[in-house]
Design a protein around this motif. Structure first.
Motif: not given
Length: 760
Positions: A132-134, A139-140, A144-145, A263-268
């Motif tokens: 569960d660790s980034e 990651l591209e 990286k979120n 926090g990444a929904q909008e950018a996604a």
């Protein structure tokens, strides 16, 4: 005296001496007590001893010969045993396969549904303690979120849970080795390992035995094609764009989405809208940024093995074809509109009505082959389809269902070409459309650097396809010119290399921003490894260099628009002047003298070069011109012992001239003996079949209006320009509408053509 016979069979015969031992003193016969010289037991032993003695004698006399004979016998026995063992095993496998098929014992034969989890990253940690660790995932930058790794785990877990609920489902993790810096690790294997380490497969391994990996997909389209659980914001892309592109039935497709990272929904969603727009313009990802991303995500050049293991899928994987315009479900066809109406009415209603409902949108497109249909005529033909019960609303921009009325016609008598197809009318529903935006992107009129013999973009892509240009392959063009063929090969990811005898073409062009290199820069393609000033008649390769190129693709000069040239000059070849050395101060600007280069000689040199420099299984693809007589060709193609001809496609350019695209595969290694044999074949070929090429008659056969006045006869003394055989250099030969040779009730028609351009 009676002459009686006293032989053995005579009544008076007698034995002068009895057949027993006789005692001369007593005159009596006596029994013999001597044993027989041989017994049934001793005779075989003596024979064996005799044979052994003879073998021993021969071994002493010829030890080397006996050793070689023994070795030969042993090797023969080993070979025979190995052959029989292989056959026995194959027979056993076949029996087992037949038994398994009859008993239903094939692995996973009872599974009916597919749960496909699309991979998004590669797990790089050496242990599974921090899944569960980034930091444990590659990651591209856009990934990286915080909480990104948790979304990967959610995908995996939901996929396993979905498969656990359906005992007849196959769980497939899909994703290739898409990250070079992550090493040769696949996304699919990463997901499977995480599920295994977390114990999500269950105690009884009920899901584990049904969980497999697909390790070749490079993007979302190939995720679906090669095998959905993914992000919820990608549902539109999977459920509509990709599903429609491969023609997968809507009623059998279900999508399960998981939320993006906090926090990444909008950018996604913003990035997804951009990618979705690209796939709307390019459904198969065959060009532009989608194509470049696909090449970038294959850093280890893995070849897709599925068409080899299952040949039935080969057509499905050719989704970036050049000539395929679309796939259509044929509702009817006929030689007239009356026959077409009858055929459409006879088509089963259960297959028509689901696409004619009132809540659907549709569009009807009228297309033609071999003729032009005006806009007014198109409207009249559409109005003539009123017998089809369309209930939906017309939408010309984004219809749910597209219908096509396709009309072909035989060529007219004055267009300079022989008849190819007969008049036929087709009507059907579009199942999938090929992406032909590749051709406008690379069209010659927008090319920075062009020459008089630049290969048409569509033909260059066809040649690159025939040469199997793909990532990891090296393609060579010995007549590179302005590089049109290499541009097409580079688009498919191949490494390229070219040569030309004119140094001004390969070195200078028309300036620093208008040369061969600028053509590659224009399309953001990898630059050629090298461009050489080289003569095909005197190749620059050292004698020991062999089997370098995977494909040689070229268009040799055959004297129609440009004649062939070779090094030497006429005076040098005639012996009037001797060889000379170019002074050092003139080397940079010196242009070597050249002499005419006949096509017959060019063909021999090309085949000889290819036999030496192509790898085994490599392909030679080139055009070969022929003269047509009475509308027919009696082509005799050049041959070489190292090559096998696998394809010959005629492009009809006029009534008197055409050319064949020949595709040869190298099937034999090159040796000096083969080179001599090829030289003999060349001389025979040159003498018997290429007299017209040596005499330079090809140009006159193409451009001369011979017999055009005679064709008019006594009808008119006025010159009719339509009766003159015309030269057709582009799109001169097109493919007709043909049925697809596949066992499918869904796809029944493929409409193939070279371009929307017409002749007439």
């Amino acid at each position: 005296m009676n002459n009686q016979s006293f032989g053995t069979g005579s009544p008076k015969s007698f034995h002068a001496y009895p057949r027993v031992d006789f005692d001369l003193e007593s005159g009596n016969a006596r029994k013999s007590f001597r044993k027989s010289k041989s017994t049934p037991l001793i005779d075989p032993i003596r024979k064996i001893n005799s044979v052994v003695n003879r073998i021993h004698y021969v071994c002493k006399l010829h030890p080397v010969a006996v050793f070689l004979a023994s070795l030969f016998v042993c090797l023969t026995i080993l070979v025979v045993l190995s052959v029989y063992e292989t056959r026995f095993r194959m027979m056993g496998f076949r029996r087992n396969d037949d038994l398994s098929l009859s008993l239903g014992l094939y692995p996973l034969a009872n599974l009916r549904n597919l749960v496909m989890v699309a991979g998004h990253s590669v797990y790089t940690s050496t242990t599974c303690g921090k899944v569960d660790s980034e930091d444990s995932w590659f990651l591209e930058p856009y990934q990286k979120n915080p909480g990104q790794a948790a979304t990967f785990l959610a995908h995996i877990k939901v996929g396993v849970e979905s498969a656990a609920k359906d005992k007849r489902s196959l769980l497939l993790f899909s994703g290739g080795e898409t990250r070079k810096d992550a090493g040769p690790r696949s996304e699919a294997q990463s997901y499977w390992s995480v599920a295994e380490s977390q114990g999500w497969f269950g105690q009884q391994d009920s899901v584990r035995s049904r969980a497999l990996t697909e390790e070749h997909a490079r993007d979302s389209f190939e995720n679906l094609l090669f095998s959905v659980v993914s992000y919820d914001f990608k549902k539109e892309r999977f459920a509509h764009l990709h599903r429609l592109a491969i023609g997968f039935p809507d009623r059998r497709f279900f999508y399960i989405g998981t939320p993006a990272a906090p926090g990444a929904q909008e950018a996604a969603e913003k990035g997804e809208a951009h990618v979705r727009a690209q796939f709307q313009e390019d459904p198969y990802g065959c060009l532009g940024s989608l194509h470049r991303k696909r090449l970038k995500r294959d850093p280890f050049h893995r070849l897709i093995p599925y068409p080899n293991g299952c040949p039935e899928l080969k057509g499905l994987f050719s989704y970036c074809g050049i000539l395929v315009k679309g796939f259509y479900e044929l509702w009817g066809q006929g030689s007239s509109y009356q026959e077409l109406e009858k055929a459409i009415k006879d088509f089963p209603d259960e297959r028509k009505l689901p696409y004619l409902t009132s809540d659907s949108t549709f569009r009807i497109t009228v297309d033609s082959f071999g003729k032009v249909i005006s806009f007014q005529e198109q409207n009249e033909r559409i109005q003539g389809l009123s017998y089809i019960p369309f209930k939906g609303r017309v939408d010309l921009r984004k219809p749910e269902h597209r219908f096509w009325l396709i009309e072909t016609d035989d060529y007219g008598s004055n267009n300079g070409l022989p008849p190819v197809v007969q008049r036929t009318i087709f009507f059907g529903r579009e199942v999938g459309a090929a992406d032909r935006k590749l051709l406008p992107t690379y069209q010659l009129k927008s090319r920075r650097y062009l020459g008089p013999t630049a290969m048409d973009a569509e033909m260059a892509f066809l040649m690159a396809n025939q040469g199997l240009a793909q990532p990891g392959k090296l393609v060579y063009d010995p007549f590179v010119g302005t590089g049109s063929i290499l541009v097409a090969a580079a688009h498919f990811g191949a490494m390229t290399m070219g040569a030309d005898i004119d140094i001004r073409v390969v070195r200078d062009g028309r300036g620093p921003n208008c040369n061969v290199w600028s053509n590659f820069e224009q399309y953001n393609l990898p630059m050629p490894i090298s461009l050489l000033r080289a003569d095909n008649n005197l190749p620059p390769w050292r004698s020991g260099l062999k089997e370098v190129f995977d494909a040689i693709i070229c268009d040799p000069p055959y004297g129609v628009r440009a004649g062939g040239r070779k090094s030497g000059g006429r005076k040098l070849l005639r012996g009037t002047v001797g060889p000379y050395t170019v002074p050092e101060e003139k080397r940079l600007d010196h242009i070597p003298s050249t002499a005419p280069y006949s096509l017959a000689e060019c063909m021999h040199d090309l085949l000889d070069l290819s036999a030496k420099m192509l790898v085994m299984g490599g392909r030679l693809v080139f055009f070969f011109p022929v003269v047509r007589e009475d509308g027919l060709t009696n082509a005799q193609f050049p041959e070489h012992p190292c090559f096998t001809l696998i394809a010959s496609c005629e492009q009809i350019l006029s009534l008197r001239y055409s050319r064949y695209l020949l595709t040869m595969v190298k099937t034999g290694a090159y040796t000096e003996e083969i080179g001599e044999s090829a030289q003999k074949k060349h001389l025979e070929f040159k003498e018997n079949h290429l007299k017209w090429l040596e005499d330079g008659n090809l140009h006159s056969a193409v451009f001369s209006p011979a017999d055009s006045q005679e064709a008019l006869g006594a009808k008119s003394n006025k010159f009719d320009r339509d009766s003159k055989p015309k030269y057709r250099g582009k799109y001169a030969s097109m493919l007709p509408v043909v049925p697809l040779p596949v066992d499918s009730s869904l796809i029944e028609l493929a409409y193939l053509q070279s371009n929307s351009a017409y002749l007439g």
